[in-house]
Design an enzyme around this catalytic site. Structure first.
Site, PDB file in Angstrom:
ATOM      1  N   CYS A  72     -83.674  44.222  29.798  1.00  0.00           N
ATOM      2  CA  CYS A  72     -82.496  43.207  30.290  1.00  0.00           C
ATOM      3  C   CYS A  72     -81.425  43.811  29.541  1.00  0.00           C
ATOM      4  O   CYS A  72     -80.904  44.918  29.680  1.00  0.00           O
ATOM      5  CB  CYS A  72     -83.035  41.921  29.644  1.00  0.00           C
ATOM      6  SG  CYS A  72     -82.160  40.488  30.436  1.00  0.00           S
ATOM      7  N   THR A  73     -80.506  43.021  28.828  1.00  0.00           N
ATOM      8  CA  THR A  73     -79.385  43.415  28.303  1.00  0.00           C
ATOM      9  C   THR A  73     -79.382  44.150  27.017  1.00  0.00           C
ATOM     10  O   THR A  73     -78.506  44.814  26.527  1.00  0.00           O
ATOM     11  CB  THR A  73     -78.404  42.290  27.924  1.00  0.00           C
ATOM     12  OG1 THR A  73     -79.138  41.250  27.082  1.00  0.00           O
ATOM     13  CG2 THR A  73     -77.842  41.435  29.141  1.00  0.00           C
TER      14      THR A  73
END
Length: 305
Positions: free
Chosen positions: A103-104
């Site tokens: 993800c981030t």
């Protein structure tokens, strides 16, 4: 004869980390019989994005060497600017055979410079900002994970499972990774799978609205596939439905690549895509809600049959 040393994975933890981003890979690696441990800068407890308190096993100062480093995402605005974390990642890149982000978590790697000149992906809602912020990275929108050799980045949340299984396949072979996936009752497709960034809501117009003061929105539902998407919101306001529709129409009028069509209803409007949006349609409809002073705003975007 000396026993073979287990493959070791260090999972970075930090305040406001996303739970599934580290817990799901931990499960995959644990089922693969890897030695998994967690680490934070100071070794003290961290609080996840949903308030769960987690105790890292090690600090940067006392952690053992690892064969792989996992960098989860979450609310990364603070950690991605932490020079101690970025320095640690650069040091680990020189020692660990693999670095994997979820993800981030890719934004943390990007800030460290480790993704410069490489391809990468991230959470679907963060892709545009990621591409703009890091022009030296080739951002991939249509892959669930991207393997650069040493560094693997994955898209949002459950995509970390796929990337972790991919790492298991690199270390122990695809048969082992498939065995782990089936044990987890996970439908793993090593050659593809669901890519959230490909869903049709990527085509929903990005509007600037001048909503009435005091309006409160609550998302009711959002669903679809690669050709169609629908999202509905409850709007609580003292304004009329027509006033809300006028605001939406005014926002859409700023787009040269969406051309209005006549629908015959004051509270429903349709637009046809032009230029890069050609072949797509989007609609907005407003109806009364059961609650007082509330309306349901339903937006759709769909591809021409």
């Amino acid at each position: 004869m000396q026993a073979e040393q287990p493959f070791k994975v260090a999972i970075l933890l930090f305040d406001e980390v996303q739970i599934i981003d580290f817990a799901a890979p931990y499960e995959v690696f644990g089922q693969a019989k890897f030695e998994v441990f967690t680490v934070s800068a100071d070794g003290k407890a961290v609080t996840t994005v949903m308030g769960l308190s987690v105790n890292p096993t090690y600090s940067f100062a006392n952690m053992p060497d690892a064969d792989a480093i996992l960098v989860p995402g979450g609310n990364t605005g603070t950690v991605m600017q932490d020079k101690q974390v970025l320095s640690w990642l650069n040091a680990q890149q020189k020692k660990a055979g693999h670095i994997l982000s979820v993800c981030t978590g890719a934004h943390i790697l990007a800030e460290s410079g480790l993704l410069n000149g490489k391809a990468a992906t991230t959470f679907h809602r963060a892709i545009d900002g990621f591409a703009n912020a890091y022009p030296a990275i080739s951002v991939q929108r249509q892959q669930r994970f991207v393997d650069n050799g040493q560094i693997i980045t994955s898209a949002g949340l459950s995509s970390g499972i796929d990337a972790s299984l991919h790492l298991v396949s690199k270390v122990l072979g695809e048969d082992k990774a498939r065995t782990v996936a089936l044990h987890l009752e996970y439908d793993w497709d090593p050659n593809g799978g669901f890519v959230r960034a490909n869903m049709a809501d990527r085509m929903l117009p990005h509007n600037d609205y001048n909503w009435p003061d005091g309006i409160v929105f609550n998302r009711i539902s959002a669903f679809g596939d690669e050709q169609h998407w629908q999202v509905s919101y409850q709007a609580k306001t003292s304004a009329s439905a027509q006033q809300l529709m006028d605001v939406y129409n005014a926002a859409m009028a700023k787009h040269a690549d969406w051309q209005v069509k006549t629908t015959g209803s004051a509270l429903r409007q349709e637009w046809r895509g032009a230029a890069d949006n050609q072949g797509w349609f989007t609609t907005a409809a407003i109806s009364a809600d059961a609650a007082a002073d509330s309306y349901v705003i339903t937006l759709q975007v769909y591809q021409e049959p």
